[in-house]
Design a protein around this motif. Structure first.
Motif, short mmCIF file in Angstrom:
data_model
loop_
_atom_site.label_atom_id
_atom_site.label_comp_id
_atom_site.label_asym_id
_atom_site.label_seq_id
_atom_site.Cartn_x
_atom_site.Cartn_y
_atom_site.Cartn_z
N LYS A 54 0.83 -1.21 0.00
CA LYS A 54 0.00 0.00 0.00
C LYS A 54 0.86 1.25 0.00
O LYS A 54 0.53 2.24 -0.66
CB LYS A 54 -0.97 0.01 1.18
N PHE A 57 2.04 1.79 -3.60
CA PHE A 57 1.04 2.40 -4.47
C PHE A 57 0.91 3.89 -4.20
O PHE A 57 0.90 4.71 -5.12
CB PHE A 57 -0.33 1.72 -4.31
N SER A 100 -10.69 7.69 -5.24
CA SER A 100 -9.77 6.59 -4.98
C SER A 100 -8.88 6.90 -3.77
O SER A 100 -8.57 6.01 -2.99
CB SER A 100 -8.93 6.27 -6.21
N PHE A 104 -8.91 4.42 -0.63
CA PHE A 104 -7.69 3.61 -0.73
C PHE A 104 -7.44 2.77 0.52
O PHE A 104 -7.10 1.60 0.44
CB PHE A 104 -6.50 4.53 -1.02
N VAL A 107 -9.41 -0.57 0.78
CA VAL A 107 -9.22 -1.61 -0.23
C VAL A 107 -8.11 -2.55 0.22
O VAL A 107 -7.04 -2.10 0.64
CB VAL A 107 -8.87 -0.98 -1.59
N LEU A 112 -5.95 -4.79 -4.59
CA LEU A 112 -5.10 -3.81 -5.29
C LEU A 112 -4.15 -4.51 -6.25
O LEU A 112 -3.97 -4.09 -7.39
CB LEU A 112 -4.29 -2.99 -4.29
#
Length: 131
Positions: A54, A57, A100, A104, A107, A112
């Motif tokens: 995460k 990203f 998003s 985020f 999720v 992802l």
């Protein structure tokens, strides 16, 4: 040699060459393809730097934003961008980015990863078929 680490102790890198290589890959992809630096950033952040998925990203987005701005300025300067053509997409892009960003944290990492893999697969298939 410098030592870099995030505030949460997520990774430590003693050789800034890795940062330069990762950044150069992202910048080249962004410059050549209009975006796509995340294709390099996310896997290199997780595999080479040991960053959590995460964080990789989210950090990728933080890196891509200024790279995209630089690429857009150069494209505009060289006459490759018509702002009137780009404007209709900006509102939708801003809404998508906002939503998003808000969702985020909710999720899961496996979702992802799957979404990222499907996006790569779809882009790869389209690129091959359009040759």
């Amino acid at each position: 040699m410098a030592c870099f680490f995030d505030a949460k102790g997520g990774f430590i890198v003693k050789d800034r060459t890795k940062y330069l290589v990762i950044g150069a890959c992202a910048g080249a992809a962004n410059g050549f393809f209009g975006s796509g630096g995340g294709l390099f950033l996310v896997p290199l952040f997780t595999g080479w730097l040991g960053m959590k998925q995460k964080n990789a990203f989210a950090t990728s987005v933080a890196v891509i934003f200024p790279l995209s701005a630089v690429s857009a300025i150069i494209y505009f300067w060289k006459g490759g961008i018509q702002l009137s053509s780009a404007m209709p997409y900006l509102l939708g892009g801003a809404i998508g980015g906002l939503l998003s960003g808000l969702f985020f944290s909710k999720v899961s990492v496996p979702l992802l990863r799957k979404a990222f893999a499907l996006l790569l697969l779809w882009g790869g298939i389209r690129a091959v078929l359009l040759l």
